[in-house]
Design a protein around this motif. Structure first.
Motif, PDB file in Angstrom:
ATOM      1  N   LEU A 493     -34.895 -59.187  66.201  1.00 14.01           N
ATOM      2  CA  LEU A 493     -35.158 -60.472  65.559  1.00 14.01           C
ATOM      3  C   LEU A 493     -34.506 -60.533  64.177  1.00 14.01           C
ATOM      4  O   LEU A 493     -33.842 -61.516  63.830  1.00 14.01           O
ATOM      5  N   ILE A 494     -34.682 -59.479  63.399  1.00 16.78           N
ATOM      6  CA  ILE A 494     -34.068 -59.421  62.065  1.00 16.78           C
ATOM      7  C   ILE A 494     -32.550 -59.482  62.182  1.00 16.78           C
ATOM      8  O   ILE A 494     -31.870 -60.212  61.443  1.00 16.78           O
ATOM      9  N   LYS A 495     -32.008 -58.713  63.111  1.00 21.01           N
ATOM     10  CA  LYS A 495     -30.550 -58.675  63.288  1.00 21.01           C
ATOM     11  C   LYS A 495     -30.005 -60.048  63.661  1.00 21.01           C
ATOM     12  O   LYS A 495     -28.978 -60.488  63.128  1.00 21.01           O
ATOM     13  N   ASN A 496     -30.690 -60.746  64.571  1.00 24.82           N
ATOM     14  CA  ASN A 496     -30.189 -62.029  65.050  1.00 24.82           C
ATOM     15  C   ASN A 496     -30.338 -63.142  64.021  1.00 24.82           C
ATOM     16  O   ASN A 496     -29.432 -63.967  63.853  1.00 24.82           O
ATOM     17  N   VAL A 497     -31.468 -63.194  63.335  1.00 24.18           N
ATOM     18  CA  VAL A 497     -31.743 -64.318  62.431  1.00 24.18           C
ATOM     19  C   VAL A 497     -31.086 -64.142  61.069  1.00 24.18           C
ATOM     20  O   VAL A 497     -30.540 -65.095  60.501  1.00 24.18           O
ATOM     21  N   PHE A 498     -31.099 -62.919  60.536  1.00 27.30           N
ATOM     22  CA  PHE A 498     -30.667 -62.724  59.153  1.00 27.30           C
ATOM     23  C   PHE A 498     -29.354 -61.960  58.999  1.00 27.30           C
ATOM     24  O   PHE A 498     -28.689 -62.092  57.979  1.00 27.30           O
ATOM     25  N   LEU A 499     -28.995 -61.176  59.988  1.00 29.35           N
ATOM     26  CA  LEU A 499     -27.812 -60.329  59.849  1.00 29.35           C
ATOM     27  C   LEU A 499     -26.743 -60.735  60.856  1.00 29.35           C
ATOM     28  O   LEU A 499     -26.845 -61.775  61.492  1.00 29.35           O
ATOM     29  N   THR A 500     -25.726 -59.914  60.955  1.00 31.22           N
ATOM     30  CA  THR A 500     -24.653 -60.169  61.915  1.00 31.22           C
ATOM     31  C   THR A 500     -24.677 -59.077  62.974  1.00 31.22           C
ATOM     32  O   THR A 500     -25.488 -58.150  62.913  1.00 31.22           O
ATOM     33  N   ARG A 501     -23.772 -59.167  63.926  1.00 29.27           N
ATOM     34  CA  ARG A 501     -23.696 -58.144  64.967  1.00 29.27           C
ATOM     35  C   ARG A 501     -22.672 -57.067  64.642  1.00 29.27           C
ATOM     36  O   ARG A 501     -22.339 -56.249  65.490  1.00 29.27           O
ATOM     37  N   GLU A 502     -22.174 -57.070  63.418  1.00 29.53           N
ATOM     38  CA  GLU A 502     -21.183 -56.065  63.047  1.00 29.53           C
ATOM     39  C   GLU A 502     -21.807 -54.669  63.103  1.00 29.53           C
ATOM     40  O   GLU A 502     -22.956 -54.464  62.710  1.00 29.53           O
TER      41      GLU A 502
END
Length: 654
Positions: A493-502
């Motif tokens: 959830l944190i990765k998808n909403v606030f961060l990128t997939r790098e």
């Protein structure tokens, strides 16, 4: 027993005469002995290292000073490794007689050392091979004795007084070239100073190195500075590893190297100012560490190598006490312990390296915390792996968020996925979006299936699962690559909403810290987190949220999904854009996909999440929505004639 004085005097006289004769012999035959020594080295280089070693002229000046001209070391069928025009050095004859070679003074004029790699062949490969005696020996190496012996030999070869002029150190790695010109290097009265001219591709700098150096007592305190404006750039790494690194200054200090009994102690510290690093695997932009220092104590024993727990690492205001050990006494055991003593949360935030935690910039917090990590891996008994991570907080509270405002999850917001650095279409997360589906309107079967595949203990953990981390570490060690993660729904959830997939170190570290803050400060309820998760994750090509997914695949609402449809949807979450490859040309699931769903179904049966009645009368999964157009289904040829359509009976009535 008493000896007459006359006999003692006579014995001393004879001894003195013998020593005098030896000295005279050494003096008159010193050049012959020198030539024999050079011949011995030449033979050894040829036999053991397949290299040619030559000295054009060699002679003594007095008893201890040696002059050499045109010294060349060149591996056969490879580029020259060492070439020096003039060498003048002195050695201690007294130490030489007991087999301890110590270089007193050294003067070198006009020479170079070059390391060359062409294809896979390197001109120094032969010198990296272990000695034959060492290879054939089955005796276990004693680390402390071996290290102390090597350190002593190397430092004894470092002269107490040195003067280098016009010397070059060159690297040529398949065309990636770096040259370090030593215009002048002087070591006198234990004071070292040198100016270096460093050149590489798009790179030209002058460095100054100076400080205290005492090779005999194994002590040093040396600093690196840039003579030009700006920071010191590290050469070669950019060309070889795509790693750009620079710094304002570095200090290297060795206070003590001492072997006591079976243990070797190495004490000192190193510090660096304004270290800047740039690499696509670390972060998307420059990472800057303003001040860092490492006060170290290395301990080596017969069967272990370690960084002692009395060592400290400091990153701005963050202090860390590490303990790292490699032990082979019984089994091969790796140990890592990290201790961050109690500190202010705000000091921690402001000390984070710039560029590595961009979402924390501007964040403010109150309270204190301390942290401990305990990791131990026994190579011979991998299943005994220890992984224990504990953070103790004291009135810790976030008073202001940075770029990542976690409170955003509690309200309506616009979500935009980033795939391969491309911003995808906006998706409204809220009731104004007709496809948005509240948690209580999602089939309970789907909730159970997704939790089983993605995060079975979601409602009980606080963002992380230690056991999952342990299994992830074991898998990565066995495969010798990062092949398995330990991602929870909170982390996704944190990765998808606030961060990128790098896939960078920066993104992973930010993910861990943000998840901890989210889960341990109870900013968002578990139910709300799961609801947002179901409504933002990708379920197929340009398909976001379960509302879109249920219609895309089955032309029905999320509440109406049956068990097998839910099992199918849960299994495609890891690779939703490749869902079509699970189907054959008849539009039916392939055998491996059916087996995956059966495995998940049986797992849920064993856990009591499903009962046999839940699957009664369920038909095989049939894709009826727009997703069917992505599946390569073979269309029957309506003009084809069946083999027996025109067949004539063998027997017929006339």
């Amino acid at each position: 027993m008493n000896f007459p004085k006359q006999k003692i005097y006579k014995a001393l006289k004879i001894l003195g005469i013998v020593i005098l004769v030896l000295c005279i012999g050494l003096y008159y035959f010193r050049n012959s002995l020198l030539k024999q020594a050079i011949a011995k080295v030449t033979h050894k280089m040829a036999v053991q290292y397949n290299s040619n070693f030559s000295v054009e002229e060699a002679s003594f000046d007095g008893l201890s000073t040696i002059h050499l001209t045109d010294v060349v070391l060149a591996p056969i069928n490879a580029d020259t490794l060492v070439k020096i025009k003039n060498v003048e050095t002195s050695i201690s004859l007294s130490n030489l007689l007991i087999g301890d070679v110590q270089v007193g003074t050294l003067k070198v004029d006009n020479g170079y050392i070059q390391l060359v790699k062409k294809g896979k062949k390197r001109n120094f490969d032969a010198f990296l091979k272990r000695d034959k005696e060492e290879t054939e020996s089955n005796e276990k190496r004693k680390y402390a004795s071996f290290a102390y012996r090597i350190i002593s030999k190397v430092l004894n070869l470092v002269p107490t007084d040195m003067d280098l002029k016009n010397f070059k150190f060159k690297i040529d790695d398949n065309g990636k070239q770096t040259t370090v010109d030593v215009d002048k290097l002087v070591l006198s009265d234990k004071q070292l100073e040198t100016n270096l001219h460093v050149q590489a591709k798009d790179f030209d700098q002058r460095w100054n190195i100076k400080g205290f150096a005492d090779p005999r007592n194994k002590k040093a305190d040396i600093r690196f500075f840039n003579l030009d404006t700006g920071a010191i750039r590290v050469p070669y790494l950019d060309q070889r590893y795509n790693l750009k690194a620079s710094f304002d200054s570095i200090r290297l200090n060795v206070q003590n190297i001492d072997k006591s009994g079976s243990e070797l102690h190495i004490d000192g510290y190193t510090s660096i100012a304004n270290l800047k690093i740039n690499h696509p695997k670390i972060a998307s932009k420059d990472v800057v560490i303003k001040n860092a220092r490492f006060d170290y104590r290395f301990l080596l024993g017969d069967s272990f190598i370690s960084i002692d727990s009395t060592s400290t690492m400091q990153l701005n205001k963050i202090k860390v006490r590490p303990y790292i050990s490699y032990d082979t006494e019984k089994d091969t055991v790796y140990t890592l312990k990290v201790d961050i003593p109690k500190m202010k949360a705000q000091d921690f935030i402001v000390s984070l390296p710039d560029g590595l935690f961009k979402h924390f910039q501007g964040m403010q917090a109150t309270g204190n915390f301390d942290y401990k990590l305990d990791f131990k891996f026994n190579k011979n008994k991998p299943n005994t792996l220890v992984f224990d991570s504990k953070l103790n907080k004291e009135d810790l509270r976030i008073t202001k968020y940075g770029e990542a405002d976690l409170n955003k999850l509690n309200g309506e917001f616009v979500y935009r996925a980033i795939i391969q650095n491309v911003l995808q279409r906006p998706v409204l997360v809220g009731n104004a979006n007709p496809n948005y589906t509240p948690l209580d309107q999602i089939s309970p079967y789907l909730r159970k299936c997704v939790l089983t595949t993605e995060d079975p203990s979601f409602f009980s953990h606080r963002g992380f699962i230690n056991e999952a981390f342990k299994q992830s570490i074991l898998k990565n060690i066995r495969t010798k690559k990062f092949s398995r993660g330990a991602s929870t729904i909170s982390m996704q959830l944190i990765k998808n909403v606030f961060l990128t997939r790098e896939k960078t170190l920066s993104r992973k570290l930010e993910e861990i810290l943000l998840v901890y803050i989210l889960e341990n400060n109870r900013i968002v309820s578990k139910e709300r987190m799961l609801e947002v998760y179901f409504n933002i994750i990708e379920w197929g090509p340009n398909v976001y949220g379960i509302g879109e997914a249920s219609h895309f695949y089955f032309q029905k609402s999320p509440a109406d999904l049956n068990v097998d449809e839910c099992l199918y949807l849960a299994t495609i979450i890891p690779k939703p854009r490749k869902f079509m490859y699970q189907f054959n040309d008849q539009g039916n699931l392939k055998d491996y996909a059916i087996k995956n769903q059966k495995f998940l179904k049986n797992l849920m049966f064993r856990r009591g999440l499903l009962v046999p009645e839940d699957t009664t009368g369920i038909l095989p999964v049939y894709i009826s929505g727009n997703a069917r157009s992505f599946i390569k289904i073979k269309v029957p040829d309506s003009t084809a004639v069946k083999n027996d359509s025109l067949a004539v009976d063998d027997e017929f009535d006339l």
